[in-house]
Design a protein around this motif. Structure first.
Motif, PDB file in Angstrom:
ATOM      1  N   GLY A  17      32.181  36.067  37.476  1.00 34.38           N
ATOM      2  CA  GLY A  17      33.027  37.080  37.738  1.00 34.38           C
ATOM      3  C   GLY A  17      32.406  38.381  37.093  1.00 34.38           C
ATOM      4  N   SER A  18      31.742  38.178  35.989  1.00 39.90           N
ATOM      5  CA  SER A  18      30.790  39.550  35.446  1.00 39.90           C
ATOM      6  C   SER A  18      29.694  39.813  36.485  1.00 39.90           C
ATOM      7  CB  SER A  18      30.343  38.992  34.169  1.00 39.90           C
ATOM      8  OG  SER A  18      29.578  40.190  33.611  1.00 39.90           O
ATOM      9  N   PHE A  19      29.144  38.829  36.672  1.00 41.04           N
ATOM     10  CA  PHE A  19      28.056  39.038  37.880  1.00 41.04           C
ATOM     11  C   PHE A  19      28.613  39.448  39.060  1.00 41.04           C
ATOM     12  CE2 PHE A  19      25.364  36.898  34.947  1.00 41.04           C
ATOM     13  CZ  PHE A  19      24.311  37.203  35.344  1.00 41.04           C
ATOM     14  N   VAL A  20      29.644  39.151  39.623  1.00 39.21           N
ATOM     15  CA  VAL A  20      30.208  39.617  40.641  1.00 39.21           C
ATOM     16  C   VAL A  20      30.603  41.131  40.670  1.00 39.21           C
ATOM     17  CG1 VAL A  20      32.239  39.574  42.180  1.00 39.21           C
ATOM     18  CG2 VAL A  20      31.136  37.485  41.807  1.00 39.21           C
ATOM     19  N   GLY A  21      31.165  41.442  39.575  1.00 41.90           N
ATOM     20  CA  GLY A  21      31.241  42.758  39.241  1.00 41.90           C
ATOM     21  C   GLY A  21      30.210  43.767  39.210  1.00 41.90           C
ATOM     22  N   ARG A  22      28.945  43.160  38.619  1.00 33.05           N
ATOM     23  CA  ARG A  22      27.823  43.821  38.655  1.00 33.05           C
ATOM     24  C   ARG A  22      27.175  44.167  39.796  1.00 33.05           C
ATOM     25  NH1 ARG A  22      22.419  40.252  37.716  1.00 33.05           N
ATOM     26  NH2 ARG A  22      23.156  39.735  39.813  1.00 33.05           N
ATOM     27  N   ASP A  23      27.302  43.100  40.787  1.00 31.39           N
ATOM     28  CA  ASP A  23      26.750  43.075  42.315  1.00 31.39           C
ATOM     29  C   ASP A  23      27.516  44.259  42.965  1.00 31.39           C
ATOM     30  OD1 ASP A  23      24.983  41.350  41.712  1.00 31.39           O
ATOM     31  OD2 ASP A  23      26.091  39.727  43.150  1.00 31.39           O
ATOM     32  N   ILE A  24      28.644  44.361  42.722  1.00 30.19           N
ATOM     33  CA  ILE A  24      29.561  45.379  43.320  1.00 30.19           C
ATOM     34  C   ILE A  24      29.333  46.815  42.926  1.00 30.19           C
ATOM     35  CG2 ILE A  24      31.960  46.169  43.876  1.00 30.19           C
ATOM     36  CD1 ILE A  24      32.886  43.420  43.821  1.00 30.19           C
ATOM     37  N   HIS A  25      28.964  46.746  41.473  1.00 35.17           N
ATOM     38  CA  HIS A  25      28.720  48.287  40.956  1.00 35.17           C
ATOM     39  C   HIS A  25      27.353  48.517  41.652  1.00 35.17           C
ATOM     40  CE1 HIS A  25      26.792  50.588  37.838  1.00 35.17           C
ATOM     41  NE2 HIS A  25      27.874  51.293  38.005  1.00 35.17           N
ATOM     42  N   ARG A  26      26.406  47.448  41.672  1.00 34.77           N
ATOM     43  CA  ARG A  26      25.025  47.993  42.455  1.00 34.77           C
ATOM     44  C   ARG A  26      25.381  48.571  43.958  1.00 34.77           C
ATOM     45  NH1 ARG A  26      20.982  42.973  40.501  1.00 34.77           N
ATOM     46  NH2 ARG A  26      20.890  43.645  38.173  1.00 34.77           N
ATOM     47  N   LEU A  27      26.445  48.202  44.606  1.00 35.16           N
ATOM     48  CA  LEU A  27      26.546  48.192  45.942  1.00 35.16           C
ATOM     49  C   LEU A  27      27.486  49.814  45.948  1.00 35.16           C
ATOM     50  CD1 LEU A  27      27.795  44.894  47.568  1.00 35.16           C
ATOM     51  CD2 LEU A  27      25.922  46.201  48.225  1.00 35.16           C
ATOM     52  N   ARG A  28      28.326  49.916  44.921  1.00 35.56           N
ATOM     53  CA  ARG A  28      29.353  51.017  45.305  1.00 35.56           C
ATOM     54  C   ARG A  28      29.329  52.102  44.199  1.00 35.56           C
ATOM     55  NH1 ARG A  28      34.957  49.361  47.433  1.00 35.56           N
ATOM     56  NH2 ARG A  28      34.823  51.542  48.108  1.00 35.56           N
ATOM     57  N   GLY A  29      28.391  51.926  43.003  1.00 36.02           N
ATOM     58  CA  GLY A  29      28.466  52.824  42.104  1.00 36.02           C
ATOM     59  C   GLY A  29      29.568  53.045  41.110  1.00 36.02           C
ATOM     60  N   ASP A  30      29.291  54.050  40.359  1.00 36.52           N
ATOM     61  CA  ASP A  30      30.456  54.258  39.127  1.00 36.52           C
ATOM     62  C   ASP A  30      31.863  54.895  39.892  1.00 36.52           C
ATOM     63  OD1 ASP A  30      28.563  53.669  37.347  1.00 36.52           O
ATOM     64  OD2 ASP A  30      28.473  55.646  36.805  1.00 36.52           O
ATOM     65  N   ALA A  31      31.851  55.200  40.954  1.00 36.10           N
ATOM     66  CA  ALA A  31      33.144  55.652  41.761  1.00 36.10           C
ATOM     67  C   ALA A  31      34.356  54.666  41.565  1.00 36.10           C
ATOM     68  CB  ALA A  31      32.941  56.313  43.185  1.00 36.10           C
ATOM     69  N   VAL A  32      33.890  53.430  41.733  1.00 31.75           N
ATOM     70  CA  VAL A  32      34.861  52.297  41.630  1.00 31.75           C
ATOM     71  C   VAL A  32      34.960  51.454  40.358  1.00 31.75           C
ATOM     72  CG1 VAL A  32      35.236  52.156  44.267  1.00 31.75           C
ATOM     73  CG2 VAL A  32      33.276  50.670  43.059  1.00 31.75           C
ATOM     74  N   LEU A  33      34.558  51.938  39.287  1.00 28.27           N
ATOM     75  CA  LEU A  33      34.409  51.362  38.038  1.00 28.27           C
ATOM     76  C   LEU A  33      35.540  50.647  37.630  1.00 28.27           C
ATOM     77  CD1 LEU A  33      31.712  52.829  35.711  1.00 28.27           C
ATOM     78  CD2 LEU A  33      31.771  50.544  36.624  1.00 28.27           C
ATOM     79  N   GLY A  34      36.912  51.319  37.896  1.00 26.87           N
ATOM     80  CA  GLY A  34      38.236  50.996  37.556  1.00 26.87           C
ATOM     81  C   GLY A  34      38.615  49.824  38.049  1.00 26.87           C
ATOM     82  N   ARG A  35      38.207  49.681  39.471  1.00 29.14           N
ATOM     83  CA  ARG A  35      38.612  48.818  40.250  1.00 29.14           C
ATOM     84  C   ARG A  35      37.612  47.429  39.618  1.00 29.14           C
ATOM     85  NH1 ARG A  35      38.407  49.345  46.881  1.00 29.14           N
ATOM     86  NH2 ARG A  35      39.690  50.866  46.051  1.00 29.14           N
ATOM     87  N   ILE A  36      36.380  47.471  39.543  1.00 28.28           N
ATOM     88  CA  ILE A  36      35.273  46.570  39.111  1.00 28.28           C
ATOM     89  C   ILE A  36      36.081  46.122  37.754  1.00 28.28           C
ATOM     90  CG2 ILE A  36      33.039  46.171  38.558  1.00 28.28           C
ATOM     91  CD1 ILE A  36      32.317  48.224  40.501  1.00 28.28           C
ATOM     92  N   ALA A  37      36.493  46.967  36.868  1.00 23.71           N
ATOM     93  CA  ALA A  37      36.835  46.573  35.673  1.00 23.71           C
ATOM     94  C   ALA A  37      37.796  45.619  35.908  1.00 23.71           C
ATOM     95  CB  ALA A  37      37.020  47.633  34.517  1.00 23.71           C
ATOM     96  N   ALA A  38      39.036  45.929  36.622  1.00 26.27           N
ATOM     97  CA  ALA A  38      40.017  45.077  36.763  1.00 26.27           C
ATOM     98  C   ALA A  38      39.810  43.773  37.500  1.00 26.27           C
ATOM     99  CB  ALA A  38      41.263  45.592  37.661  1.00 26.27           C
ATOM    100  N   LEU A  39      38.843  43.765  38.267  1.00 28.35           N
ATOM    101  CA  LEU A  39      38.466  42.546  39.144  1.00 28.35           C
ATOM    102  C   LEU A  39      37.570  41.883  38.138  1.00 28.35           C
ATOM    103  CD1 LEU A  39      36.476  42.421  42.394  1.00 28.35           C
ATOM    104  CD2 LEU A  39      35.487  41.323  40.450  1.00 28.35           C
ATOM    105  N   VAL A  40      36.698  42.192  37.261  1.00 31.89           N
ATOM    106  CA  VAL A  40      35.985  41.366  36.398  1.00 31.89           C
ATOM    107  C   VAL A  40      37.119  40.734  35.150  1.00 31.89           C
ATOM    108  CG1 VAL A  40      34.376  41.492  34.440  1.00 31.89           C
ATOM    109  CG2 VAL A  40      33.848  42.487  36.599  1.00 31.89           C
ATOM    110  N   GLY A  41      38.088  41.627  34.897  1.00 33.97           N
ATOM    111  CA  GLY A  41      39.124  41.306  33.932  1.00 33.97           C
ATOM    112  C   GLY A  41      39.833  39.967  34.573  1.00 33.97           C
ATOM    113  N   LEU A  42      40.163  39.979  35.880  1.00 34.45           N
ATOM    114  CA  LEU A  42      41.015  38.908  36.564  1.00 34.45           C
ATOM    115  C   LEU A  42      40.063  37.570  36.534  1.00 34.45           C
ATOM    116  CD1 LEU A  42      42.785  40.301  39.734  1.00 34.45           C
ATOM    117  CD2 LEU A  42      43.714  39.290  37.836  1.00 34.45           C
ATOM    118  N   TRP A  43      38.779  37.606  36.771  1.00 34.79           N
ATOM    119  CA  TRP A  43      37.948  36.437  36.779  1.00 34.79           C
ATOM    120  C   TRP A  43      37.784  36.071  35.354  1.00 34.79           C
ATOM    121  CZ3 TRP A  43      36.484  33.644  40.525  1.00 34.79           C
ATOM    122  CH2 TRP A  43      36.396  34.219  41.752  1.00 34.79           C
ATOM    123  N   VAL A  44      37.628  36.958  34.351  1.00 31.70           N
ATOM    124  CA  VAL A  44      37.634  36.419  32.827  1.00 31.70           C
ATOM    125  C   VAL A  44      38.989  35.713  32.461  1.00 31.70           C
ATOM    126  CG1 VAL A  44      37.549  37.139  30.559  1.00 31.70           C
ATOM    127  CG2 VAL A  44      35.942  38.294  31.993  1.00 31.70           C
TER     128      VAL A  44
END
Length: 371
Positions: A207-234
């Motif tokens: 899940g952490s790596f999935v969040g990393r990959d999505i951040h590489r794709l979409r940047g900081d603009a969606v960091l809140g969504r990425i943080a929630a996503l990684v939290g769900l995977w954790v």
């Protein structure tokens, strides 16, 4: 990569393999010194050899990470560096666990074919050395550069190896008439329970790596969504680990709650990940919908229809879940750039507009957080 680069890569892998073999053999002979031991069972060479091989694999991953990725986190803000380092620690534990469990499974298989064989210290040391060489080679390569796709394959292989070992050492040979949780009962139930704990750690790392990959794709603009996503995977990984930490025979209520939580959280993580990937790739959307329909049908065939047992349903659930994860990581591999992307936010909770001015790599189209 040119021919010289490929040759150096092969030479490096060979040197690492030799080094791990020598280290594993020496340590194996040392811890196994004394009377000959059987391949499996009480007083066998299995556990000492597994611990040696697992330790060498973990050390190989640490050395490789320090050599080839030491400066990767230096341009990152503190919070992003902490996430990256936490993933590295988790992977160190995972590689130790995968290698150790592989040795234990190999010992059980060899014991079936070589019944009554007792191995002297040198032979046991060589077995530990071979296992350390194999585990260390893969762990070192992962430290050079590991992808989300590699992690998903590692999770699949680990679950297979762990489940097979638990089957071979099960206290009740007819466990399959009830469910997989029966493998966690008895004196050697630690094999299945431990597999689930490490698998939970691996799911959280994926899940952490999935969040990393999505951040590489979409940047900081969606960091809140990425943080929630990684939290769900954790949370999904933590729930899976709790299934092992609370064996069915000892704490049935906690075990059932953890198992149900794992399913619900995995479904939520899958849906949120699918929605977070830009463009909603057709293969992933189709697999997500298909997996949901298949699981719903499998549940109906299990309980109201009574076509098969709970064990079969569990196999279906795990299989289609891994199928979905395989599709996810392959889609991400096709879309995600390989270069690291440091965040422009000094703090994770800063507003998105602050990172817009700080992240020079963020594409203009991503200025809208919903893009």
């Amino acid at each position: 990569m040119d021919q010289a680069g490929r040759m150096w890569q092969e030479m490096r892998a060979l040197l690492v393999t030799i080094g791990c073999f020598v280290l594993g053999t020496a340590a194996g002979c040392l811890v196994l010194w004394g009377d000959p031991r059987p391949l499996a069972g009480d007083g066998s060479l299995g556990m000492p050899a597994a611990l040696v091989a697992g330790g060498v694999a973990a050390a190989a991953f640490i050395v490789s990470t320090l050599l080839y990725r030491r400066g990767e986190t230096s341009p990152m803000p503190r919070w992003q560096s902490l996430v990256s380092n936490a993933s590295a620690v988790a992977l160190t534990i995972v590689f130790a666990g995968v290698t150790s469990l592989g040795v234990l499974l190999g010992g059980e298989v060899l014991a079936l074919g070589l019944q009554g064989a007792n191995i002297p210290p040198l032979g046991g040391g060589l077995i530990a050395g071979v296992a350390a060489a194999i585990g260390g080679r893969f762990a070192f390569a992962a430290g050079v550069g590991i992808t989300t796709e590699d992690l998903a394959a590692l999770l699949f292989g680990y679950l297979v190896v762990g489940t097979l070992f638990a089957m071979l050492t099960a206290a009740d040979a007819r466990w399959w008439e009830l469910n997989f949780s029966q493998l966690g009962s008895g004196a050697r139930g630690w094999a299945f329970n431990g597999t689930l704990v490490v698998a939970g750690l691996l799911v959280a790392t994926v899940g952490s790596f999935v969040g990393r990959d999505i951040h590489r794709l979409r940047g900081d603009a969606v960091l809140g969504r990425i943080a929630a996503l990684v939290g769900l995977w954790v949370l999904t990984g933590a729930a899976l680990a709790c299934v092992g930490l609370f064996p069915l025979a000892n704490t049935p209520t906690a075990h059932h709650v953890s198992a149900l939580a794992t399913l619900v959280l995995f479904a939520a993580s899958s849906a949120m990940t699918t929605l977070a990937i830009p463009g909603w790739p057709a293969p992933l959307v189709l697999v997500t919908v298909g997996v949901g329909a298949l699981l719903a049908g499998a549940v109906v065939l299990w309980k109201p229809v009574g076509l098969y047992s709970l064990t079969v349903l569990e196999v279906v659930v795990v299989t289609v879940g891994l199928l979905w994860m395989t599709t996810l990581v392959r889609v991400l591999a096709a879309l995600t750039p390989s270069d690291s992307r440091p965040s422009g936010r000094r703090h994770l909770l800063h507003p998105a507009h602050e990172s817009a001015a700080m992240d020079p790599r963020r594409p203009a189209a991503a200025a809208n957080p919903s893009a």
